[in-house]
Design an enzyme around this catalytic site. Structure first.
Site, PDB file in Angstrom:
ATOM      1  N   GLU A  74     -12.591   0.218  -9.711  1.00 51.23           N
ATOM      2  CA  GLU A  74     -12.202  -0.763 -10.627  1.00 51.23           C
ATOM      3  C   GLU A  74     -13.213  -0.778 -12.194  1.00 51.23           C
ATOM      4  O   GLU A  74     -12.938  -1.163 -13.206  1.00 51.23           O
ATOM      5  CB  GLU A  74     -12.123  -2.369 -10.291  1.00 51.23           C
ATOM      6  CG  GLU A  74     -10.963  -2.538  -9.202  1.00 51.23           C
ATOM      7  CD  GLU A  74     -11.044  -1.862  -7.884  1.00 51.23           C
ATOM      8  OE1 GLU A  74     -12.320  -1.522  -7.451  1.00 51.23           O
ATOM      9  OE2 GLU A  74     -10.041  -1.509  -7.196  1.00 51.23           O
ATOM     10  N   ASP A  90      -4.858  -9.804  -7.658  1.00 55.76           N
ATOM     11  CA  ASP A  90      -5.177  -8.828  -8.820  1.00 55.76           C
ATOM     12  C   ASP A  90      -4.141  -8.089  -9.221  1.00 55.76           C
ATOM     13  O   ASP A  90      -3.585  -8.446 -10.415  1.00 55.76           O
ATOM     14  CB  ASP A  90      -6.151  -7.719  -8.244  1.00 55.76           C
ATOM     15  CG  ASP A  90      -6.021  -7.215  -6.737  1.00 55.76           C
ATOM     16  OD1 ASP A  90      -4.808  -7.400  -6.191  1.00 55.76           O
ATOM     17  OD2 ASP A  90      -7.031  -6.489  -6.141  1.00 55.76           O
ATOM     18  N   ARG A 144       0.458   3.866  -3.336  1.00 50.65           N
ATOM     19  CA  ARG A 144      -0.142   4.935  -2.648  1.00 50.65           C
ATOM     20  C   ARG A 144       0.976   6.306  -2.858  1.00 50.65           C
ATOM     21  O   ARG A 144       0.640   7.164  -3.452  1.00 50.65           O
ATOM     22  CB  ARG A 144      -1.038   4.970  -1.481  1.00 50.65           C
ATOM     23  CG  ARG A 144      -2.128   3.771  -1.531  1.00 50.65           C
ATOM     24  CD  ARG A 144      -3.044   4.121  -0.439  1.00 50.65           C
ATOM     25  NE  ARG A 144      -3.931   3.068  -0.488  1.00 50.65           N
ATOM     26  CZ  ARG A 144      -5.169   2.893  -0.286  1.00 50.65           C
ATOM     27  NH1 ARG A 144      -5.951   4.060   0.071  1.00 50.65           N
ATOM     28  NH2 ARG A 144      -6.004   1.823  -0.039  1.00 50.65           N
ATOM     29  N   GLU A 190       0.795  -1.322   0.168  1.00 50.98           N
ATOM     30  CA  GLU A 190       0.147   0.176   0.054  1.00 50.98           C
ATOM     31  C   GLU A 190       0.778   1.247   0.077  1.00 50.98           C
ATOM     32  O   GLU A 190       0.493   2.276  -0.707  1.00 50.98           O
ATOM     33  CB  GLU A 190      -0.932   0.177   1.306  1.00 50.98           C
ATOM     34  CG  GLU A 190      -1.886  -1.051   1.403  1.00 50.98           C
ATOM     35  CD  GLU A 190      -3.264  -0.759   0.214  1.00 50.98           C
ATOM     36  OE1 GLU A 190      -3.184   0.293  -0.219  1.00 50.98           O
ATOM     37  OE2 GLU A 190      -4.185  -1.634   0.249  1.00 50.98           O
TER      38      GLU A 190
END
Ligand SMILES: *[C@@H]1O[C@H](CO)[C@@H](O)[C@H](O)[C@H]1NC(C)=O
Length: 599
Positions: free
Chosen positions: A498, A320, A188, A184
């Site tokens: 998404e 993913d 980010r 993360e």
């Protein structure tokens, strides 16, 4: 290796916890605001040698030679959108598009203003109560995630004050949080800073990106140089030795490539790329020999470099972006051949064979979803069963195949992209609020290749199979299940990007303006459901009983401003704004400049 069902039972609660923590990307850029012309902004700032993570002495220095800095592939990749015909717009159509674009910018401005006024420099604003919270280390996640969107939307004054604040007031030396999530933090913070630097050329952003990069690089200081995914940086700062974790999610180790490689390219320091290229090579080595060749399981063992530890294979949450980054690494590096293009092609072939299913719908839609494959080893064989579940996080798959299909010039991938994207839109439209739930289960067609006529009794049987103790008709009524849905396991919508991400990629790779109209329908449903006086909020229930409100969760993750609204804005902008022939988006929708011959 023969782990089977029992291990899955042990691992399931862990996966649930992890899932709960999961968040789960010149000439044609005619509309990009120009780089600041002040010479100060493009000056290269020398790295601050006092930055604590730059001075840290590694326990496990990399002794073998570093993977070299990549250079652009000699064979130019086919254009992603360069070869697409964008039809000339009528004046009416243009006016409509600009109205829509401005409505998105207004929504962005509203949420950004709420953040500025109530949560400046904190990770998130709470969009109902106007409070603030720190969820990603307290380094201003929303501020950093919004930088490139501010630039793209031409909000220059806000961009400048945000860059000032990031440079002056945010330090990546330490955090109050006991641990940080390396993935993360990478997508980010490192992604947000690198992208804003690539767009603006402001050297203060590169300096901050290097700080985050050196902080994160310390998480790779392990015996096998694989990163500690959930990282106690305080222990590392005290000089305690560390090792990669045995329970690591595929996405957390497999989707660091774009950011670390771009950081190497802009700094000229090959160490970052070296760290992630090793992971790419390990994935490539393991791909053909997993229980489901072509795919890697959701759960891998980074400590032992075992990329076939778990028994569940999927393209959705927790796996993913490891798949998403395969064609994107090829795009970033301009490589038509090589391990990334190769792994991408193999994994999509295997997904078609094992994961994609066609759901039964009342109108016999020709759509696809990727399910979850459970594999177990018995004797010499592997038996598998497909769970026909879906969730918002699988909605990126259409966009991945649209990009990959263009890069590899493969029409089959473009066809799957269309079906997967329309699958998510069908799911959105199946709910009375027009918004798709976070996770749910569907009824599969018996034979996906032939037509799949609606069969009410087959749906009821699937509901009974999914929720065995209940009467199907009563369950459908009580849970307000839309036709084809067998269970809504998580009814929230948390402002995820998404679906619009894939619709955006379908538009840019086909030029078909009907995708813009579908995007607008998506937007009106999402805004009606999530809007608050201050901003937009996650909601508890996209499927509430008639007359009841969906329940606001008072949460607005940074991806709302970083991803969701950026993709909505771009689909209503000229297609040359952040062209996919020049830029590639990381999984947090931060565009990086692609490596191309002569640059
Ligand atoms: C396109 O992709 C499909 C599915 O993975 C594959 O079977 C086919 O060989 C590919 N075609 C080309 C020209 O590479």
């Amino acid at each position: 290796m023969a782990i089977g069902k029992r291990r899955w039972i042990l691992v399931a609660p862990l996966l649930l916890v992890m899932a709960a923590l999961w968040h789960g990307w010149e000439s044609s850029a005619w509309n990009l605001p120009r780089r600041p012309s002040t010479s100060g902004a493009s000056r290269v700032e020398p790295p601050d040698d006092d930055f604590t993570w730059r001075r840290a002495k590694p326990h496990y220095p990399v002794t073998s030679s570093l993977r070299p800095l990549p250079t652009a592939g000699v064979d130019a990749l086919p254009g992603v959108q360069g070869q697409v015909h964008f039809a000339a717009e009528s004046p009416e159509r243009k006016q409509l598009r600009l109205q829509r674009r401005d409505a998105i910018k207004d929504a962005f401005t509203k949420s950004w203003t709420a953040y500025k006024e109530h949560a400046w420099l904190r990770d998130e604003v709470t969009p109902v109560t106007g409070g603030q919270k720190d969820t990603f280390g307290g380094w201003g996640a929303t501020l950093i995630d919004s930088l490139d969107t501010l630039w793209i939307m031409d909000m220059k004054a806000d961009f400048e004050s945000a860059v000032d604040a990031a440079h002056r007031d945010i330090s990546f030396a330490t955090t109050q949080a006991p641990t940080i999530n390396v993935f993360e933090t990478t997508i980010r913070f490192l992604g947000g800073l690198l992208s804003a630097y690539d767009l603006s050329g402001d050297a203060r952003l590169l300096s901050k990106a290097r700080d985050v990069g050196d902080l994160l690089y310390a998480a790779f200081d392990t015996p096998n140089h694989l990163p500690v995914a959930r990282w106690n940086l305080h222990a590392a700062a005290r000089g305690e030795p560390q090792a990669a974790q045995s329970d690591t999610l595929l996405a957390e180790v497999g989707s660091l490539g774009l950011e670390f490689t771009r950081l190497s390219l802009v700094t000229g320091d090959a160490r970052y790329h070296d760290a992630v290229q090793r992971i790419g090579e390990l994935l490539a080595d393991a791909q053909a020999t997993t229980k489901v060749p072509g795919l890697w399981p959701i759960l891998v063992n980074a400590a032992d470099e075992d990329f076939d530890a778990g028994d569940d294979y999927a393209l959705g949450g927790m796996a993913d972006s490891a798949y998403e980054y395969l064609p994107k690494m090829a795009a970033l590096l301009g490589q038509q051949e090589g391990i990334y293009a190769d792994m991408y092609a193999r994994s999509m072939e295997a997904s078609w064979e094992h994961l994609f299913f066609r759901p039964m719908t009342p109108t016999d839609e020709d759509i696809l979803f990727p399910g979850v494959l459970h594999a177990s080893v018995s004797g010499d064989g592997v038996s598998t069963s497909l769970e026909t579940s879906a969730g918002h996080l699988i909605c990126f798959t259409g966009g991945m195949l649209a990009l990959g299909g263009r890069l590899l010039a493969n029409a089959t991938h473009l066809d799957w992209a269309d079906k997967l994207t329309r699958g998510c839109l069908w799911a959105y439209e199946s709910l009375s609020t027009g918004v798709m739930p976070e996770t749910f289960h569907l009824t599969a067609c018996p034979d996906p290749s032939s037509s799949c006529a609606w069969d009410e009794s087959r749906w009821h049987a699937a509901v009974r199979n999914k929720q065995p103790l209940n009467d199907a008709q009563a369950t459908i009524k009580e849970q307000r299940l839309p036709p084809g849905f067998t269970h809504i396991t998580d009814a929230r919508y948390i402002l995820r990007p998404e679906a619009i991400e894939s619709v955006f990629l379908m538009y840019r790779t086909t030029g078909d303006p009907r995708w813009q109209d579908r995007a607008w329908a998506l937007w009106t449903a999402i805004d009606a459901l999530t809007s608050t006086p201050l901003a937009n909020s996650a909601v508890w229930d996209v499927n509430p009983p008639a007359g009841e409100a969906p329940g606001k969760a008072d949460s607005m993750e940074s991806f709302w401003l970083g991803e969701t609204l950026k993709y909505f804005y771009l689909i209503f902008s000229e297609p040359g704004l952040v062209s996919l022939d020049e830029w590639v988006f990381n999984t947090e929708a931060h565009p990086f400049k692609r490596l191309r011959e002569g640059r």
